[in-house]
Design an enzyme around this catalytic site. Structure first.
Site, PDB file in Angstrom:
ATOM      1  N   GLN A  33       0.796  -1.220   0.000  1.00  0.00           N
ATOM      2  CA  GLN A  33       0.000   0.000   0.000  1.00  0.00           C
ATOM      3  C   GLN A  33       0.834   1.278   0.000  1.00  0.00           C
ATOM      4  O   GLN A  33       0.320   2.339  -0.348  1.00  0.00           O
ATOM      5  CB  GLN A  33      -0.955  -0.013   1.181  1.00  0.00           C
ATOM      6  CG  GLN A  33      -2.021  -1.100   1.066  1.00  0.00           C
ATOM      7  CD  GLN A  33      -2.950  -1.128   2.248  1.00  0.00           C
ATOM      8  OE1 GLN A  33      -2.656  -1.750   3.263  1.00  0.00           O
ATOM      9  NE2 GLN A  33      -4.078  -0.454   2.141  1.00  0.00           N
ATOM     10  N   ASP A  83       2.054   0.671  -7.853  1.00  0.00           N
ATOM     11  CA  ASP A  83       3.389   0.673  -8.460  1.00  0.00           C
ATOM     12  C   ASP A  83       4.327   1.682  -7.803  1.00  0.00           C
ATOM     13  O   ASP A  83       5.520   1.424  -7.625  1.00  0.00           O
ATOM     14  CB  ASP A  83       3.298   0.981  -9.954  1.00  0.00           C
ATOM     15  CG  ASP A  83       2.737  -0.179 -10.750  1.00  0.00           C
ATOM     16  OD1 ASP A  83       2.359  -1.195 -10.145  1.00  0.00           O
ATOM     17  OD2 ASP A  83       2.674  -0.059 -11.996  1.00  0.00           O
ATOM     18  N   ARG A  94       3.915   0.247  13.065  1.00  0.00           N
ATOM     19  CA  ARG A  94       3.597  -1.070  12.527  1.00  0.00           C
ATOM     20  C   ARG A  94       3.670  -1.007  10.997  1.00  0.00           C
ATOM     21  O   ARG A  94       2.962  -0.224  10.370  1.00  0.00           O
ATOM     22  CB  ARG A  94       2.201  -1.512  12.960  1.00  0.00           C
ATOM     23  CG  ARG A  94       1.840  -2.879  12.394  1.00  0.00           C
ATOM     24  CD  ARG A  94       0.370  -3.200  12.516  1.00  0.00           C
ATOM     25  NE  ARG A  94       0.084  -4.413  11.750  1.00  0.00           N
ATOM     26  CZ  ARG A  94      -1.072  -4.701  11.193  1.00  0.00           C
ATOM     27  NH1 ARG A  94      -2.088  -3.862  11.287  1.00  0.00           N
ATOM     28  NH2 ARG A  94      -1.228  -5.816  10.508  1.00  0.00           N
ATOM     29  N   HIS A 123       1.043  -9.244   4.863  1.00  0.00           N
ATOM     30  CA  HIS A 123      -0.115  -8.363   4.720  1.00  0.00           C
ATOM     31  C   HIS A 123      -0.597  -8.423   3.268  1.00  0.00           C
ATOM     32  O   HIS A 123      -0.577  -7.425   2.542  1.00  0.00           O
ATOM     33  CB  HIS A 123       0.246  -6.931   5.124  1.00  0.00           C
ATOM     34  CG  HIS A 123      -0.946  -6.069   5.433  1.00  0.00           C
ATOM     35  ND1 HIS A 123      -1.043  -5.331   6.596  1.00  0.00           N
ATOM     36  CD2 HIS A 123      -2.087  -5.813   4.742  1.00  0.00           C
ATOM     37  CE1 HIS A 123      -2.188  -4.659   6.591  1.00  0.00           C
ATOM     38  NE2 HIS A 123      -2.839  -4.934   5.464  1.00  0.00           N
ATOM     39  N   ASN A 141      -2.001 -10.629   8.768  1.00  0.00           N
ATOM     40  CA  ASN A 141      -2.984  -9.578   8.982  1.00  0.00           C
ATOM     41  C   ASN A 141      -4.367 -10.011   8.505  1.00  0.00           C
ATOM     42  O   ASN A 141      -4.548 -10.419   7.354  1.00  0.00           O
ATOM     43  CB  ASN A 141      -2.570  -8.324   8.206  1.00  0.00           C
ATOM     44  CG  ASN A 141      -3.555  -7.177   8.401  1.00  0.00           C
ATOM     45  OD1 ASN A 141      -3.617  -6.578   9.471  1.00  0.00           O
ATOM     46  ND2 ASN A 141      -4.340  -6.883   7.373  1.00  0.00           N
ATOM     47  N   GLU A 142      -5.351  -9.918   9.397  1.00  0.00           N
ATOM     48  CA  GLU A 142      -6.765 -10.045   9.083  1.00  0.00           C
ATOM     49  C   GLU A 142      -7.138 -11.263   8.228  1.00  0.00           C
ATOM     50  O   GLU A 142      -7.500 -11.146   7.050  1.00  0.00           O
ATOM     51  CB  GLU A 142      -7.257  -8.783   8.363  1.00  0.00           C
ATOM     52  CG  GLU A 142      -7.211  -7.536   9.216  1.00  0.00           C
ATOM     53  CD  GLU A 142      -7.822  -6.321   8.532  1.00  0.00           C
ATOM     54  OE1 GLU A 142      -8.097  -5.339   9.234  1.00  0.00           O
ATOM     55  OE2 GLU A 142      -8.017  -6.347   7.297  1.00  0.00           O
ATOM     56  N   ASN A 186      -7.749  -5.536  14.814  1.00  0.00           N
ATOM     57  CA  ASN A 186      -8.137  -4.456  13.910  1.00  0.00           C
ATOM     58  C   ASN A 186      -9.650  -4.295  14.006  1.00  0.00           C
ATOM     59  O   ASN A 186     -10.394  -5.267  13.880  1.00  0.00           O
ATOM     60  CB  ASN A 186      -7.765  -4.776  12.462  1.00  0.00           C
ATOM     61  CG  ASN A 186      -6.268  -4.811  12.228  1.00  0.00           C
ATOM     62  OD1 ASN A 186      -5.479  -4.523  13.127  1.00  0.00           O
ATOM     63  ND2 ASN A 186      -5.875  -5.174  11.027  1.00  0.00           N
ATOM     64  N   TYR A 234     -13.007  -1.477  12.989  1.00  0.00           N
ATOM     65  CA  TYR A 234     -13.443  -0.265  12.308  1.00  0.00           C
ATOM     66  C   TYR A 234     -14.901   0.082  12.581  1.00  0.00           C
ATOM     67  O   TYR A 234     -15.256   1.260  12.626  1.00  0.00           O
ATOM     68  CB  TYR A 234     -13.237  -0.417  10.792  1.00  0.00           C
ATOM     69  CG  TYR A 234     -11.786  -0.387  10.383  1.00  0.00           C
ATOM     70  CD1 TYR A 234     -11.165   0.813  10.045  1.00  0.00           C
ATOM     71  CD2 TYR A 234     -11.027  -1.555  10.362  1.00  0.00           C
ATOM     72  CE1 TYR A 234      -9.824   0.852   9.685  1.00  0.00           C
ATOM     73  CE2 TYR A 234      -9.686  -1.523  10.002  1.00  0.00           C
ATOM     74  CZ  TYR A 234      -9.091  -0.317   9.667  1.00  0.00           C
ATOM     75  OH  TYR A 234      -7.760  -0.287   9.325  1.00  0.00           O
ATOM     76  N   GLU A 294      -4.931  -1.775  14.223  1.00  0.00           N
ATOM     77  CA  GLU A 294      -5.522  -0.877  13.230  1.00  0.00           C
ATOM     78  C   GLU A 294      -6.841  -0.349  13.752  1.00  0.00           C
ATOM     79  O   GLU A 294      -7.632  -1.106  14.329  1.00  0.00           O
ATOM     80  CB  GLU A 294      -5.803  -1.563  11.884  1.00  0.00           C
ATOM     81  CG  GLU A 294      -4.615  -1.847  11.012  1.00  0.00           C
ATOM     82  CD  GLU A 294      -5.020  -2.478   9.677  1.00  0.00           C
ATOM     83  OE1 GLU A 294      -6.158  -2.213   9.205  1.00  0.00           O
ATOM     84  OE2 GLU A 294      -4.213  -3.230   9.120  1.00  0.00           O
TER      85      GLU A 294
END
Length: 528
Positions: free
Chosen positions: A46, A79, A104, A149, A193-194, A336, A338, A407
């Site tokens: 990311q 990219d 992290r 991740h 992750n997740e 995590n 949200y 997160e």
């Protein structure tokens, strides 16, 4: 004499705008405990960019954005992203501006092992992460490193990826390479992750790489193999590295907080089942005494499979040997979170979902409170008490483990004056303080995310960053948003003050000046 005067001037200008204009009155405000850390989080694909530089191999996301670029909402890709491969020092500079003590970040599997296997370790990839880790430690920032991740090497994806049991060994081999190269300095590891989001979006709905649609079979197989891979990495660290390196290693799970939509027995049971399927599917094998899936989940999927004419369940429980190997394979509970939801169960749910699928197996419907503030993407509803309830649920269900919130954040459109994100952080951190008062053993919080990043299938149409990235600037200038200034003040005072209202123009410009003047001061001292 000149240099003393110069440093004095620099110290004046590097004082944060909030401190120059505003001295917080902490009366009646609760304070986070002294052993509670604040940080931020990102992931490799990311933010790093440099997708084909430095000896890196292809990830399955590199493959997706080339073979199906229109799948990304705004046609962008990772990219270049924030170009942190080249500008990691800029990231660490803004971490210092925020005053956080933890960062992290994740390591790109194909940047370390371009072909996925340890027969060739990329020295340029190792050098890059050594530079990041060393720079963090030089600035008194603790690295929390995520091993995986979502950026699986493409050639491993073509060999079955997370749908083949062999991946547990592949992941263990990759993890060992990281422990060998970075474990002398990295003392906090997150394996994966997740699992729910990765398996749901990647192997059920097909909205993420590798875009496989198998919601009632592949989804469960992906999760099963992730749990086995986590256990493999944990045991490798425990047996081969813990004694000499002295770190901790655990997994990060994600969860919405589900609450019954009414007091009816069906809704109460539906909400409990929701938590078993969405969180317990991954937490129970690791944090419970059984090492296996929640029994209620096992029974529901088995019954649905039977009704579909199958001779065995689509959810394959762990063998006793596997279950024994799963138990306790996380030194902490990475979380995590949200959003929250209400759950109902009645006849209207029958026939609502694709068959077979998790949702059809679960047989519940969901809805938000209409008073909850919704983010532009429509999938995050702000309800700060949700994180409190979830933390208490983890405490009561899993024997009050040490919890790190790895997160938590709020996606918005491109907007520097992001008061809605700041309000989200205030509300959720107050929820964390409530959970601490409730006796939850929660020890840290990482805001998602440090900078605007490539948000997977959303591209840059939804942004989570505390800092804005100018995508049109080759230097990828990082500029603090309103939420960054609010979070910085929370970190500085260790309190959540609802009345703190920084000036976006003045305070942000002082942050930028302070970074410049600090660098200039160091340069002048070196000359003197």
């Amino acid at each position: 004499m000149f240099y003393k005067l110069f440093i004095f001037v620099v110290c004046i200008f590097t004082t944060s705008g909030s401190s120059l204009q505003y001295e917080k009155q902490t009366k009646n405000l609760r304070t986070f405990p002294s052993d509670f850390f604040f940080g931020t989080a990102t992931s490799a694909y990311q933010i790093e960019g440099a997708w084909n530089e430095g000896g890196k191999g292809w990830s399955m996301w590199d493959h997706l954005v080339r073979t199906d670029p229109n799948h990304i909402r705004d046609g962008t890709n990772g990219d270049i992203a924030a170009n942190s491969y080249h500008f990691y020092k800029k990231d660490i500079e803004i971490l210092k501006q925020l005053g956080v003590s933890v960062y992290r970040f994740s390591i790109s599997w194909p940047r370390i092992l371009p072909y996925g296997r340890p027969d060739y370790v990329n020295p340029e990839g190792v050098a890059y992460y050594n530079n990041v880790i060393n720079e963090l430690l030089a600035n008194d920032i603790t690295p929390f490193v995520t091993i995986y991740h979502w950026d699986l090497p493409q050639n491993l994806n073509e060999q079955g990826g997370w749908l083949t049991p062999e991946i547990a060994d592949w992941f263990g081999d990759y993890s060992r390479v990281l422990f060998e190269n970075f474990g002398d300095r990295v003392k906090h590891w997150i394996t994966i992750n997740e699992p729910y989001i990765h398996c749901s979006f990647g192997y059920a709905s097909g909205s993420h790489a590798p875009r496989i649609r198998s919601p009632g079979v592949g989804f469960y197989e992906c999760g099963r193999n992730i749990i086995l891979a986590n256990a493999k990495a944990w045991h490798i660290y425990d047996k081969e590295f813990r004694a000499t390196q002295g770190g901790v290693i655990g997994i990060t799970l994600d969860s919405t907080m589900a609450m019954p939509g009414s007091n009816s027995p069906d809704d109460v049971q539906g909400a409990a089942d929701y938590m078993s399927f969405y969180l317990g599917q991954y937490a129970d094998p690791i944090f419970s005494a059984t090492g296996n899936y929640p029994q209620r989940m096992i029974d529901l999927v088995a019954e649905a499979s039977r009704q579909q004419g199958l001779n065995e369940s689509r959810l394959k429980p762990f063998t006793q040997e596997e279950a024994n190997n799963n138990i306790g394979t996380s030194d902490f509970f990475g979380l995590n979170h949200y959003s929250s939801t209400y759950v109902y169960r009645n006849s209207s749910v029958t026939g609502m979902y694709e068959v077979p699928s998790l949702n059809d197996d679960l047989q519940v419907g969901t809805f938000p409170d209409p008073n909850w503030y919704k983010n532009p993407a429509g999938w995050i509803f702000r309800y700060g008490q949700g994180i409190r309830k979830l933390l208490v649920y983890i405490k009561d269900t899993y024997n009050n483990p040490t919890v790190y919130i790895t997160e938590n954040g709020f996606g918005t459109a491109s907007e520097r004056n992001d008061t809605d994100r700041a309000d989200y952080y205030r509300e959720y951190l107050n929820g964390v303080l409530d959970a601490i008062d409730d006796g939850v053993n929660v020890k840290g919080y990482c805001a998602w995310s440090l900078v605007d990043n490539f948000e997977w299938a959303f591209g840059y149409s939804v942004r989570f960053g505390l800092y804005e990235i100018d995508q049109n600037d080759p230097e990828k200038t990082r500029t603090p948003k309103y939420s960054a200034l609010v979070y910085k003040e929370i970190v500085r005072t260790r309190t959540v003050d609802p009345s703190y209202n920084p000036d976006l123009v003045t305070d942000a410009s002082i942050d930028i000046k302070s970074s410049f003047l600090f660098v200039l001061a160091v340069a002048v001292l070196n000359i003197i």
